[in-house]
Design a protein around this motif. Structure first.
Motif, PDB file in Angstrom:
ATOM      1  N   LEU A   1     -88.192 -62.540  -6.476  1.00  0.00           N
ATOM      2  CA  LEU A   1     -87.944 -63.236  -7.736  1.00  0.00           C
ATOM      3  C   LEU A   1     -86.740 -64.160  -7.660  1.00  0.00           C
ATOM      4  O   LEU A   1     -86.745 -65.240  -8.261  1.00  0.00           O
ATOM      5  CB  LEU A   1     -87.758 -62.215  -8.863  1.00  0.00           C
ATOM      6  N   GLU A   2     -85.714 -63.757  -6.930  1.00  0.00           N
ATOM      7  CA  GLU A   2     -84.522 -64.598  -6.835  1.00  0.00           C
ATOM      8  C   GLU A   2     -84.816 -65.895  -6.076  1.00  0.00           C
ATOM      9  O   GLU A   2     -84.248 -66.947  -6.384  1.00  0.00           O
ATOM     10  CB  GLU A   2     -83.366 -63.838  -6.180  1.00  0.00           C
TER      11      GLU A   2
ATOM     12  N   ARG B   1     -85.957 -71.860  -6.484  1.00  0.00           N
ATOM     13  CA  ARG B   1     -86.773 -73.042  -6.216  1.00  0.00           C
ATOM     14  C   ARG B   1     -87.256 -73.698  -7.513  1.00  0.00           C
ATOM     15  O   ARG B   1     -87.262 -74.928  -7.630  1.00  0.00           O
ATOM     16  CB  ARG B   1     -87.968 -72.679  -5.332  1.00  0.00           C
ATOM     17  N   LEU B   2     -87.638 -72.884  -8.489  1.00  0.00           N
ATOM     18  CA  LEU B   2     -88.072 -73.446  -9.769  1.00  0.00           C
ATOM     19  C   LEU B   2     -86.899 -74.059 -10.532  1.00  0.00           C
ATOM     20  O   LEU B   2     -87.066 -75.049 -11.249  1.00  0.00           O
ATOM     21  CB  LEU B   2     -88.742 -72.366 -10.623  1.00  0.00           C
ATOM     22  N   HIS B   3     -85.723 -73.488 -10.367  1.00  0.00           N
ATOM     23  CA  HIS B   3     -84.546 -74.035 -11.045  1.00  0.00           C
ATOM     24  C   HIS B   3     -84.215 -75.424 -10.508  1.00  0.00           C
ATOM     25  O   HIS B   3     -83.845 -76.327 -11.269  1.00  0.00           O
ATOM     26  CB  HIS B   3     -83.354 -73.096 -10.869  1.00  0.00           C
TER      27      HIS B   3
ATOM     28  N   ARG C   1     -79.112 -59.523 -12.206  1.00  0.00           N
ATOM     29  CA  ARG C   1     -78.561 -60.134 -13.416  1.00  0.00           C
ATOM     30  C   ARG C   1     -77.952 -61.507 -13.154  1.00  0.00           C
ATOM     31  O   ARG C   1     -78.160 -62.449 -13.922  1.00  0.00           O
ATOM     32  CB  ARG C   1     -77.526 -59.191 -14.034  1.00  0.00           C
ATOM     33  N   GLU C   2     -77.218 -61.644 -12.080  1.00  0.00           N
ATOM     34  CA  GLU C   2     -76.585 -62.927 -11.770  1.00  0.00           C
ATOM     35  C   GLU C   2     -77.557 -63.884 -11.090  1.00  0.00           C
ATOM     36  O   GLU C   2     -77.555 -65.086 -11.356  1.00  0.00           O
ATOM     37  CB  GLU C   2     -75.360 -62.704 -10.880  1.00  0.00           C
ATOM     38  N   GLN C   3     -78.410 -63.356 -10.228  1.00  0.00           N
ATOM     39  CA  GLN C   3     -79.323 -64.207  -9.464  1.00  0.00           C
ATOM     40  C   GLN C   3     -80.393 -64.853 -10.336  1.00  0.00           C
ATOM     41  O   GLN C   3     -80.895 -65.932 -10.013  1.00  0.00           O
ATOM     42  CB  GLN C   3     -79.987 -63.391  -8.355  1.00  0.00           C
TER      43      GLN C   3
END
Length: 265
Positions: free
Chosen positions: A124-125, A130-132, A196-198
């Motif tokens: 997920l990270e 990549r989507l970000h 949470r951060e990733q």
């Protein structure tokens, strides 16, 4: 067993379909009948396409297909600290338009999508990262000109299936749907300490960071108005719970129908 259970529920139409299918091909009778039960011929498309009688079944299959494609985007190799993705950035952009340019990503599809992603082996990270990057480039207007071929291809595909659209609509829906998925990943990440951060999504960028732009979200709200008045809230509003909008400039934005629970401003 499946047949008996369905017939016990009083599905007379299904019973007739099963009997007719058995007459045509006894061995595959139930399979054919169930296909007829779940599917119908499209009344709008110009070719021999089908639609789903049962909406949730179609939404689940849609989400499943998305997960399979999104998983490909996270495959990578690492050598001497150098990361190489099997799907290049350019190919990712094309695939994202193909996946998300069709129209609204509904709450139901998004729910199935997240459940399947969490259950899968997708990193997920990596997907978020990549989507970000795609999201930031979309906000900067990178694709509306550079991806003209992918946009026009998607438009032709939609017209083929009886869906009226244009390159601008495809671009807006793609960007908003990617934003929805980032919000959903963010929401999930807040419940997982190790992520949470990733998976923390700042629509305007993290304050004091290089990519921070306090008007980014406001500009995208304005851009989405090209679809219809209030499009952003209608499409994305329900996914805004727990959004982190630190230092975002939302002056003049109408968010009266958005889900504002857990907002951080």
């Amino acid at each position: 067993m499946i047949e008996d259970r369905l017939l016990e529920q009083g599905c007379q139409e299904l019973k007739n379909l099963i009997e007719n299918a058995r007459q045509n091909q006894r061995e595959d009778g139930l399979k054919n009948a169930l296909a007829a039960f779940y599917l119908k011929k499209s009344e709008t498309a110009t070719n021999n396409s089908v639609e789903f009688f049962h909406k949730s079944f179609g939404e689940f299959l849609c989400a499943k297909r998305m997960v399979e494609n999104l998983e490909d985007l996270t495959e990578k190799t690492e050598r001497r600290g150098q990361v190489n993705y099997f799907v290049s950035d350019k190919e990712l952009e094309r695939q994202v338009y193909d996946l998300f340019g069709y129209g609204l990503l509904t709450v139901e599809v998004a729910g199935y999508l997240m459940a399947l992603l969490v259950k899968s082996e997708v990193k997920l990270e990596v997907l978020f990262k990549r989507l970000h990057k795609f999201y930031l480039d979309w906000c900067d207007g990178k694709f509306i000109d550079e991806m003209e071929e992918a946009l026009s291809k998607k438009v032709r595909q939609l017209w083929k299936w009886g869906i009226e659209s244009g390159q601008l609509q495809v671009d807006i829906y793609t960007g908003l749907n990617v934003m929805i998925l980032l919000f959903e990943l963010h929401s999930y990440g807040q419940s997982q300490e190790e992520l949470r951060e990733q998976l923390h999504f700042y629509p305007c960028g993290q304050p004091d960071s290089e990519n921070f732009d306090n008007t980014r979200l406001l500009r995208m709200m304005g851009y989405s108005q090209c679809l219809v008045g209030g499009a952003f809230v209608k499409i994305v509003g329900i996914f805004l719970n727990c959004a982190n909008l630190s230092d975002a400039d939302l002056s003049g934005a109408n968010l009266s129908d958005a889900d504002l629970r857990g907002w951080y401003l």
